[in-house]
Write an enzyme that holds these catalytic residues in place. Structure first.
Site, mmCIF file in Angstrom:
data_model
loop_
_atom_site.group_PDB
_atom_site.id
_atom_site.type_symbol
_atom_site.label_atom_id
_atom_site.label_comp_id
_atom_site.label_asym_id
_atom_site.label_seq_id
_atom_site.Cartn_x
_atom_site.Cartn_y
_atom_site.Cartn_z
ATOM 1 C CE LYS A 1 -0.682 0.318 5.026
ATOM 2 N NZ LYS A 1 0.029 1.581 5.220
ATOM 3 C CB THR A 2 3.939 2.312 1.811
ATOM 4 O OG1 THR A 2 3.368 2.053 3.096
ATOM 5 C CG2 THR A 2 4.784 3.578 1.883
ATOM 6 C CD GLU B 1 -2.322 1.791 8.290
ATOM 7 O OE1 GLU B 1 -3.379 1.133 8.226
ATOM 8 O OE2 GLU B 1 -1.201 1.261 8.346
#
Length: 657
Positions: A28-29, A212
């Site tokens: 995801k990053t 998040e």
């Protein structure tokens, strides 16, 4: 590594709202970093109109470093990568007057806030103060003002909290201060009520990325909506299966709410995992499938199956710790694994004691996460408040802590009156305390105490221009009275030695530095506050399941898997089994190669033996992926022989050495 099709779809969708459901270890990053680079490279938005928001300073720092490798030079100028609270502070600092603040307002940390609440609850026990502080924090995280809190209050407890909230906010206003929760609540209030302010910020932030997102509370979600506006050009990245912070206000339902608030929301699922073996993923998928899902997903990996998950039945916590330490010792010596490749996870920090003892007996280096950070120790924070005030007379938060460290008989009521006079005279608190005209308006005893305090400050400011910083710290701890107060507080010489040692260590941090005056000292303090003194290096990590989120290790041990521990007894009583299941899911998906799950048959409680039952979560894991004690005698015997041979080799090497 190139982007997979789902990652590429997430990167290239730039018009309208997007939710990226990013499973554990799905990159995801990388998607956020690549999307920022894509927005800039295609000319859709300059970097100065892009903001990426995450939850921790560590995550923001990592993201900045990774973006810095993709976008260089002028192209990256003005890019915002920060925490929610840092963005909120930036909004407040841009126009504090609209929210009744003056420039240079202070930000109270949790300890500062608790001091004020304690003073507003005379005679209350510490537990009651902490409980009320938590209630007030919850009200703020819901985005409510004092008046709104009073309107919605129903029970006597809620009315009490709303009343305290109003008085607490009046106290903060007198000190020209905000607390941590206000860094979200007040920007929300501004953006929801001031058309010019919200238009200005939507112009500054053309595209918003939120990491998040499942961890946002109600106020943070409202901040997201206010900034996004009707164009809704944003990307929210989150994983409902990793929402484990409901106890501190996080609302995983915000992921569902996105679809209701933005009917044209596009959802992209990242299901390919780049971290774990497929066996670990099959276990994790089976477990989390027992939770309800708005957007179900199934993680998969291109990696091999790997070894089966070992399940150990142990006599008690000591036996469990011995087995874990023994296996880690084998991995480190016979398999030549790095100590830092190993991690032991538990539900509560109290479970670390037996593990620490077992690690020490085998001389295995370990790092326990979750202890009180050095910079958060009381005496260190007191000394830092003094240093901040020496360097910056306008730091009102530092003044409020320093003037009461040690106690000088100056109560919060007197300080509030001083703050009112300082506000009227447009002076910082430390300058107001030096004004004879203002001191005459206070009780003589209070005025004398403040006079003595400012005399010490003047002397230390003079010393700051000529002493090395490390010598200034040592001088300060003596002349401020901090050391004398520590001596009185500590019941034993050993405790005093430890706490004095913390102040000595603080002084040592400045060793070799130079300061030509308060301004340079202030810069050094800013560096100190961001110093990473917690790097565990090559050591086995011992940590709670909550602390493990976002991390990964080759070898992971999850201990204490009995009912009433995992899942936790309090969570069962409160009907929060889903969150306990997500917590175990997070733990399982930290393992890259191999995973161990262990439980004890009995424990000691209040001097009596208590029979334990294995965690109900074992019944939700696929039996084919587990290797239980005794289920495969041949394999168990081979493992036992391999470890025995490794143990003899270690002893022989030790004797030969």
């Amino acid at each position: 590594m190139s982007l997979n099709p789902q990652q590429r779809a997430a990167v290239e969708h730039c018009d309208g709202p997007l939710l990226v459901l990013a499973g554990a270890g799905s990159g995801k990053t990388r998607v956020i970093v690549e999307k920022i680079a894509h927005l800039v490279a295609t000319g859709r938005y300059p970097a100065k109109r892009i903001a990426a928001i995450t939850f921790t300073n560590k995550a923001a720092k990592e993201m900045r470093e990774r973006v810095g490798k993709r976008i260089r030079g002028e192209a990256a100028e003005g890019l915002t990568i920060s925490t929610f609270h840092a963005l909120g502070l930036r909004i407040l600092q841009a126009d504090p007057a609209k929210l009744g603040l003056r420039r240079g307002f202070s930000v109270f940390d949790s300890d500062d806030a608790q001091t004020q609440i304690k003073d507003l609850m005379p005679g209350a026990k510490p537990d009651a103060v902490q409980a009320m502080q938590s209630l007030v924090s919850g009200i703020k995280n819901a985005g409510l003002s004092p008046d709104q809190a009073a309107e919605v209050a129903r029970s006597a407890r809620e009315h009490e909290a709303a009343s305290l909230y109003a008085r607490y906010q009046a106290r903060l206003a007198a000190f020209n201060a905000v607390d941590f929760d206000d860094l979200i609540r007040l920007p929300v209030q501004l953006l929801e009520t001031d058309a010019d302010a919200v238009a200005g910020w939507r112009e500054r932030i053309g595209y918003l990325l939120v990491d998040e997102c499942q961890d946002t509370n109600d106020a943070q979600y409202r901040l997201l909506k206010a900034l996004a506006g009707p164009k809704a050009n944003f990307t929210c990245v989150g994983d409902d299966d990793q929402s484990i912070y409901a106890w501190r206000g996080a609302n995983p339902e915000n992921l569902t709410q996105l679809g209701k608030d933005y009917p044209n929301l596009v959802v992209v699922k990242l299901e390919q995992n780049y971290r774990c073996s497929n066996r670990v993923l099959r276990a994790a998928n089976a477990l989390i499938a027992h939770n309800p899902h708005e957007h179900p997903k199934t993680l998969w990996s291109a990696q091999a199956d790997g070894e089966r998950i070992r399940v150990w039945e142990c006599r008690d916590a000591a036996h469990e710790a011995e087995r874990v330490a023994g296996e880690i010792h084998f991995l480190g010596t016979a398999r030549k694994a790095e100590w830092g490749d190993c991690c032991v996870l538990f539900r509560g920090n109290h479970q670390s004691r037996a593990l620490e003892k077992a690690m020490q007996l085998l001389r295995i280096p370990y790092h326990l996460s979750g202890g009180t950070a050095f910079l958060d120790r009381g005496e260190v924070k007191d000394a830092l408040a003094w240093l901040r005030l020496v360097a910056n007379p306008e730091d009102d938060a530092a003044f409020l802590r320093a003037v009461q460290s040690p106690s000088r008989g100056i109560g919060a009521t007197s300080l509030a009156k001083l703050a009112e006079m300082a506000q009227h005279a447009q002076l910082p608190l430390s300058r107001a305390a030096e004004s004879m005209g203002l001191l005459k308006q206070l009780q003589p005893r209070v005025a004398n105490a403040l006079g003595a305090f400012t005399d010490i400050l003047r002397g230390l400011r003079a010393d700051a221009a000529r002493l090395a910083p490390t010598d200034l710290v040592r001088q300060l701890t003596e002349r401020s009275g901090l050391l004398a107060a520590l001596r009185e507080q500590c019941r034993t010489d050993e405790l005093f030695r430890i706490r004095r040692g913390n102040l000595d260590e603080l002084a040592d941090w400045f060793e070799g530095a130079r300061a030509s005056g308060p301004g340079e000292l202030a810069a050094q303090l800013a560096l100190l506050s961001h110093a990473d003194k917690g790097d565990p290096g090559n050591q086995v990590r011992l940590m709670s399941l909550h602390a493990a989120k976002g991390l990964e290790f080759r070898y992971v041990f999850i201990v204490g898997m009995d009912d009433n521990t995992l899942p936790h007894e309090a969570s069962l009583d409160e009907g929060r089994l889903d969150e306990e299941r997500r917590l175990l899911y997070v733990g399982i998906t930290r393992a890259k190669e191999q995973l161990w799950l262990s439980y004890s048959l009995e424990s000691q409680r209040w001097g009596a033996k208590l029979r334990l039952a294995p965690s109900r979560f074992f019944d939700e894991l696929p039996a084919a992926e587990l290797q239980r004690d005794g289920a495969d005698p041949v394999a168990d015997a081979a493992r036992k022989q391999e470890r025995a041979s490794a143990g003899f080799a270690s002893i022989k090497a030790l004797l030969d050495g």
